[in-house]
Motif scaffolding. Sequence first.
Motif, PDB file in Angstrom:
ATOM      1  N   ALA A 119       0.832  -1.207   0.000  1.00 23.96           N
ATOM      2  CA  ALA A 119       0.000   0.000   0.000  1.00 23.96           C
ATOM      3  C   ALA A 119       0.868   1.260   0.000  1.00 23.96           C
ATOM      4  CB  ALA A 119      -0.934  -0.008   1.206  1.00 23.96           C
ATOM      5  N   GLY A 120       1.882   1.285   0.846  1.00 27.39           N
ATOM      6  CA  GLY A 120       2.714   2.468   0.960  1.00 27.39           C
ATOM      7  C   GLY A 120       3.465   2.794  -0.317  1.00 27.39           C
ATOM      8  N   GLN A 121       4.081   1.779  -0.935  1.00 27.94           N
ATOM      9  CA  GLN A 121       4.862   2.033  -2.137  1.00 27.94           C
ATOM     10  C   GLN A 121       3.975   2.411  -3.318  1.00 27.94           C
ATOM     11  OE1 GLN A 121       7.687  -1.046  -3.024  1.00 27.94           O
ATOM     12  NE2 GLN A 121       8.396  -0.077  -4.894  1.00 27.94           N
ATOM     13  N   SER A 122       2.839   1.755  -3.464  1.00 28.16           N
ATOM     14  CA  SER A 122       1.937   2.060  -4.576  1.00 28.16           C
ATOM     15  C   SER A 122       1.452   3.504  -4.515  1.00 28.16           C
ATOM     16  CB  SER A 122       0.741   1.107  -4.559  1.00 28.16           C
ATOM     17  OG  SER A 122       1.142  -0.231  -4.741  1.00 28.16           O
ATOM     18  N   PHE A 123       0.938   3.924  -3.370  1.00 25.92           N
ATOM     19  CA  PHE A 123       0.407   5.271  -3.234  1.00 25.92           C
ATOM     20  C   PHE A 123       1.510   6.323  -3.290  1.00 25.92           C
ATOM     21  CE2 PHE A 123      -3.251   2.991  -1.361  1.00 25.92           C
ATOM     22  CZ  PHE A 123      -4.251   3.549  -2.130  1.00 25.92           C
ATOM     23  N   SER A 124       2.694   5.991  -2.779  1.00 26.84           N
ATOM     24  CA  SER A 124       3.805   6.950  -2.820  1.00 26.84           C
ATOM     25  C   SER A 124       4.218   7.257  -4.247  1.00 26.84           C
ATOM     26  CB  SER A 124       4.996   6.398  -2.036  1.00 26.84           C
ATOM     27  OG  SER A 124       4.687   6.241  -0.673  1.00 26.84           O
ATOM     28  N   LEU A 125       4.366   6.226  -5.069  1.00 22.03           N
ATOM     29  CA  LEU A 125       4.765   6.437  -6.459  1.00 22.03           C
ATOM     30  C   LEU A 125       3.706   7.207  -7.238  1.00 22.03           C
ATOM     31  CD1 LEU A 125       6.381   2.972  -7.307  1.00 22.03           C
ATOM     32  CD2 LEU A 125       7.546   5.135  -6.872  1.00 22.03           C
ATOM     33  N   LEU A 126       2.449   6.904  -6.991  1.00 25.32           N
ATOM     34  CA  LEU A 126       1.369   7.608  -7.682  1.00 25.32           C
ATOM     35  C   LEU A 126       1.310   9.076  -7.263  1.00 25.32           C
ATOM     36  CD1 LEU A 126      -1.446   4.896  -7.545  1.00 25.32           C
ATOM     37  CD2 LEU A 126      -0.135   5.618  -9.544  1.00 25.32           C
ATOM     38  N   LEU A 127       1.514   9.341  -5.975  1.00 25.36           N
ATOM     39  CA  LEU A 127       1.484  10.722  -5.494  1.00 25.36           C
ATOM     40  C   LEU A 127       2.672  11.521  -6.021  1.00 25.36           C
ATOM     41  CD1 LEU A 127       0.361  10.119  -1.798  1.00 25.36           C
ATOM     42  CD2 LEU A 127      -0.920  11.378  -3.542  1.00 25.36           C
ATOM     43  N   GLU A 128       3.835  10.891  -6.122  1.00 29.33           N
ATOM     44  CA  GLU A 128       4.993  11.589  -6.669  1.00 29.33           C
ATOM     45  C   GLU A 128       4.792  11.889  -8.147  1.00 29.33           C
ATOM     46  OE1 GLU A 128       8.670   9.651  -5.887  1.00 29.33           O
ATOM     47  OE2 GLU A 128       8.561   9.956  -3.711  1.00 29.33           O
ATOM     48  N   ARG A 129       4.216  10.944  -8.867  1.00 22.52           N
ATOM     49  CA  ARG A 129       3.923  11.200 -10.287  1.00 22.52           C
ATOM     50  C   ARG A 129       2.896  12.322 -10.421  1.00 22.52           C
ATOM     51  NH1 ARG A 129       4.020   8.691 -15.329  1.00 22.52           N
ATOM     52  NH2 ARG A 129       3.365  10.308 -16.798  1.00 22.52           N
ATOM     53  N   LEU A 130       1.903  12.353  -9.533  1.00 21.99           N
ATOM     54  CA  LEU A 130       0.918  13.434  -9.537  1.00 21.99           C
ATOM     55  C   LEU A 130       1.592  14.780  -9.292  1.00 21.99           C
ATOM     56  CD1 LEU A 130      -2.093  14.306  -9.553  1.00 21.99           C
ATOM     57  CD2 LEU A 130      -2.087  13.946  -7.069  1.00 21.99           C
ATOM     58  N   TYR A 131       2.561  14.809  -8.395  1.00 19.94           N
ATOM     59  CA  TYR A 131       3.300  16.033  -8.100  1.00 19.94           C
ATOM     60  C   TYR A 131       3.981  16.576  -9.349  1.00 19.94           C
ATOM     61  CZ  TYR A 131       7.336  18.765  -6.502  1.00 19.94           C
ATOM     62  OH  TYR A 131       8.304  19.732  -6.356  1.00 19.94           O
ATOM     63  N   TYR A 132       4.645  15.712 -10.099  1.00 15.43           N
ATOM     64  CA  TYR A 132       5.331  16.151 -11.307  1.00 15.43           C
ATOM     65  C   TYR A 132       4.350  16.548 -12.415  1.00 15.43           C
ATOM     66  CZ  TYR A 132       9.942  14.691  -9.615  1.00 15.43           C
ATOM     67  OH  TYR A 132      11.109  14.583  -8.911  1.00 15.43           O
ATOM     68  N   ASP A 133       3.281  15.783 -12.561  1.00 20.42           N
ATOM     69  CA  ASP A 133       2.320  16.053 -13.635  1.00 20.42           C
ATOM     70  C   ASP A 133       1.563  17.356 -13.428  1.00 20.42           C
ATOM     71  OD1 ASP A 133       3.103  13.770 -14.844  1.00 20.42           O
ATOM     72  OD2 ASP A 133       1.194  12.699 -14.668  1.00 20.42           O
ATOM     73  N   LYS A 134       1.381  17.762 -12.187  1.00 19.46           N
ATOM     74  CA  LYS A 134       0.597  18.968 -11.898  1.00 19.46           C
ATOM     75  C   LYS A 134       1.461  20.222 -11.757  1.00 19.46           C
ATOM     76  CE  LYS A 134      -3.230  16.727 -11.947  1.00 19.46           C
ATOM     77  NZ  LYS A 134      -4.188  16.935 -13.064  1.00 19.46           N
ATOM     78  N   GLY A 135       2.732  20.105 -12.091  1.00 17.52           N
ATOM     79  CA  GLY A 135       3.565  21.300 -12.093  1.00 17.52           C
ATOM     80  C   GLY A 135       4.750  21.269 -11.161  1.00 17.52           C
ATOM     81  N   GLY A 136       4.877  20.259 -10.312  1.00 14.81           N
ATOM     82  CA  GLY A 136       6.026  20.158  -9.432  1.00 14.81           C
ATOM     83  C   GLY A 136       7.294  19.870 -10.206  1.00 14.81           C
ATOM     84  N   ASN A 137       8.416  20.422  -9.762  1.00 15.26           N
ATOM     85  CA  ASN A 137       9.644  20.249 -10.524  1.00 15.26           C
ATOM     86  C   ASN A 137      10.889  20.125  -9.649  1.00 15.26           C
ATOM     87  OD1 ASN A 137      10.955  20.074 -13.090  1.00 15.26           O
ATOM     88  ND2 ASN A 137      11.717  22.155 -12.817  1.00 15.26           N
ATOM     89  N   SER A 138      10.712  20.102  -8.324  1.00 12.72           N
ATOM     90  CA  SER A 138      11.853  20.080  -7.417  1.00 12.72           C
ATOM     91  C   SER A 138      12.221  18.641  -7.054  1.00 12.72           C
ATOM     92  CB  SER A 138      11.542  20.876  -6.144  1.00 12.72           C
ATOM     93  OG  SER A 138      12.601  20.747  -5.211  1.00 12.72           O
ATOM     94  N   LYS A 139      13.377  18.224  -7.537  1.00 13.67           N
ATOM     95  CA  LYS A 139      13.838  16.868  -7.226  1.00 13.67           C
ATOM     96  C   LYS A 139      14.236  16.744  -5.763  1.00 13.67           C
ATOM     97  CE  LYS A 139      16.458  17.531 -10.741  1.00 13.67           C
ATOM     98  NZ  LYS A 139      15.632  18.490 -11.486  1.00 13.67           N
ATOM     99  N   TRP A 140      14.766  17.827  -5.188  1.00 12.51           N
ATOM    100  CA  TRP A 140      15.129  17.788  -3.778  1.00 12.51           C
ATOM    101  C   TRP A 140      13.896  17.710  -2.891  1.00 12.51           C
ATOM    102  CZ3 TRP A 140      19.688  16.633  -1.860  1.00 12.51           C
ATOM    103  CH2 TRP A 140      20.837  16.854  -2.627  1.00 12.51           C
TER     104      TRP A 140
END
Length: 382
Positions: A46-67
């Motif tokens: 559960a943790g890994q699945s939701f974490s990867l999806l949330l990180e992808r959502l962050y990038y897709d919606k305009g996030g750009n900070s790798k740090w």
Amino acid sequence: MEIDQEPQPQSSDNTNTNMIQQPQDPRLKDYGWWFRVILYIIFLLAGQSFSLLLERLYYDKGGNSKWMVSFVQSCGFPLLLPLICYFKSKENFKNIFNINDNNSSIIKPRNFSIYLGFGILLEGVFLMYSYGLQYLPLSTFSLICSTELGFNALFSFFLNSQKFTALIFNSVFLLTISTSLLAVDSISEDSMDIHRENYILGFIFTLCACATFSLYLALVQFSFEKVIKRETFDAILDMQFYPSFIATCACVVGLFVSGEWKNLDKEMKEFANGKMSYIVTLVCCAVTWQICYIGMLGLVFEVSSLFANIIGSLVLPLVSTLAVLFFHDKIDGVKSMALILAIWGFLSYIYQNYLDDKKAKEVKRLCLGVSKGEVEISFELS
């Protein structure tokens, strides 16, 4: 004078009684062990699945900070403080988890150096994963992560005395071929909107992160067995809390040195779903990563680093499917073949694990048979 030897059968009876009662304890222990393992598996999946999806959502919606992405992977460690305080102050947790505290939970200098090294190593892994997740489609990123199983098999062989059978070798080979297919597929339609250089860079970073993280897991198992030697749940919490603290500190330094902190306010305002959505996404991501790592470290502690990676591999088909549904990632023929080979490699190891478990049960059954035979003989002699 030989009558003085009569008390010996009584001692034998006590021994026999203990031997007869011994099989009951392992059963009770097995129930507690299976409960913990299943709980850790749920946490990891559960943790890994939701974490990867949330990180992808962050990038897709305009996030750009790798740090920032690296930061959320470790900054949730304060959430563990209530658990650490509870399990270190309450004695009844021993009954719940059916474990023994044979060593002090006080941090020793040697343990602190281990936590420090793991924290720095983890920050490097988090940063490389952040680059990979930014430059690659999530389905491709997930499939490359399947190589963790092969890397971990190698490290476990050298560091944890893991058996390297033909089936495990087959698993490593298939996962390597699967990853090579993704590299050849770098100019597919799935990456037409991504610069070729970024795709290759993301591929290299993700592959290096997989190798480094596999080394980390093997070293964690080695530390649990050879250095820490504490059969307690708070040993798992310590292994998560202190390295995460070190990784978070390193990430904060990197965030300011790189200058990315200057763009965070602008990034937050320009986030597609609004400022509140930006905060909620990162907070939820921090929470789910902590859940994931507790599950992973728990499996390393209870079983092995290789088993933890196997369970982590179950996330890959799930995340790839969810990425197609929610992020419209495309799966062409080459990527489908890579996915099939990755699943084949995973099943190859699962079958090896089944054979090992079957052999262990046979050995245990023979040992119990020998013990019962000794009990019967000793009763006849008495």
